[in-house]
Write an enzyme that holds these catalytic residues in place. Sequence first.
Site, PDB file in Angstrom:
ATOM      1  N   LYS A 115       0.824  -1.206   0.000  1.00 53.52           N
ATOM      2  CA  LYS A 115       0.000   0.000   0.000  1.00 53.52           C
ATOM      3  C   LYS A 115       0.863   1.262   0.000  1.00 53.52           C
ATOM      4  O   LYS A 115       0.449   2.290  -0.516  1.00 53.52           O
ATOM      5  CB  LYS A 115      -0.976  -0.028   1.171  1.00 53.52           C
ATOM      6  CG  LYS A 115      -2.030  -1.142   1.039  1.00 53.52           C
ATOM      7  CD  LYS A 115      -3.029  -1.127   2.174  1.00 53.52           C
ATOM      8  CE  LYS A 115      -4.122  -2.183   1.965  1.00 53.52           C
ATOM      9  NZ  LYS A 115      -3.614  -3.559   2.110  1.00 53.52           N
ATOM     10  N   CYS A 230      -8.394  -6.634   6.293  1.00 52.48           N
ATOM     11  CA  CYS A 230      -8.647  -7.820   5.464  1.00 52.48           C
ATOM     12  C   CYS A 230      -9.541  -8.774   6.251  1.00 52.48           C
ATOM     13  O   CYS A 230      -9.303  -9.977   6.313  1.00 52.48           O
ATOM     14  CB  CYS A 230      -7.348  -8.486   5.029  1.00 52.48           C
ATOM     15  SG  CYS A 230      -6.248  -8.963   6.376  1.00 52.48           S
TER      16      CYS A 230
END
Length: 457
Positions: A115, A230
């Site tokens: 990210k 997640c």
Amino acid sequence: MNAPGFPPNFLSQLSGSPGFDRENFIEAHQSADAPTSIRLNPFKKIPPPTGNHVPWCGEGYYLDSRPSFTFDPLFHAGCYYVQEASSMFIGHILNHIKGDEPAKALDLCAAPGGKSTLISSALKSNDLLVANEIIKTRVPVLTDNLTRWGPSNTIVTNNDPKDFSRLKGFFDIILVDAPCSGSGMFRKDPDAMNEWSKANVNLCQQRQERILADVYPALKEDGYLIYSTCSYSVAENENILDWLCDTFELESIQIPIQSEWGIVESRSDAHQAWGYRFYPGKVKGEGLFAACLRKKENTGEMPNTKYKEQQKANYKEADLVKPYLNDADNHYYFKVNEDWLAIDKVHKESLATLSQFLYLKKSGVRIGKLAGRDLIPDHELALSLIINKNQSLQTELTKEQAIQYLRRDNITDLIINDKGWSLMTYDGHPLGWAKLLPNRINNYYPKEIRIFSKAEG
């Protein structure tokens, strides 16, 4: 439909989650392999692969099969990053919220760097990225991945979230990809199922709230908080959004999506905050939850402080370093011990501020050491976007030779016509340095990141 392998009570816990389709979910985990996807580096151009586009990411591609990335020199050159497709949605959020004004962005829980490189791709040189990793042992892989990516507007830190509370109103954008119960990775990592429990979900929720509360003061008024996990758990996702809106003055931001992407748009119970859910079987990717909120209060600003130089610069020495950089006059040069480093000049004050409050592991680009009037170049310089390639020799390698170089093996059939420091390149992209001598080369590829495997596949 039966669901062998899932933890007890897992599916019943998911039954109330927005957009959850039990049969579709089970089928996706039983019959479909996790797709392989990569994201191209927009700063290091290579031809796109033949696979389909990731619909929410301009540089994202699905691959038809999973190659051996270890034995692809372009991977080591930083031309692409192997990243799960759903997580690329963070870049879509960033592109929606970021304006033209220079921004300071923080990736709070950054390792291994997927990210962070995604954020880096969306930033310009006058923007600043701070990539933080809480766990010390995970910092090297984060640093290596950001070094490969190339931009010089990056600082890597190793701090607890509470340390950022002293940087009041410093950041325009904060990403908290929070530690979670991990249910979104069950297909990719079946062993994660052994760790899942309702008690662990509750512990993760408490940890997420603590992390968010710790870092919140560092976000400026009208700045953006991007939150992701997640996990499929409502407790770790929509309920966290409600907790944020209850605890702080935050405004939920709706992110534009297309129906054919298969993303589930959800709303939290109390504040109707927007969230975005990714389910295998509905999207071509793994489980993800993401949301974006804007801060609507001022929780303090940084006090005026007299900034210290990193280390008193010797400007005559700096003049010896500058020829190795493109756009040399737009960089700030400083020393850490014997190493010269450079960062975009616009970030000089930010660097000084961060160095007062945080433990910095990487700042801009490490250029190298001076030996008399000669530079002993650093690996970071080789992979950076600011290197002046015309200042050094360049030696183009075949794929076989590039793998030998990356292993630090002897390079076969290499014709040496020059001597001195040379950039070792593959397909025009630098891999690192070697010292060319009349009868041999000295390989300076870092030992700690060399290829250890001896056989491809």
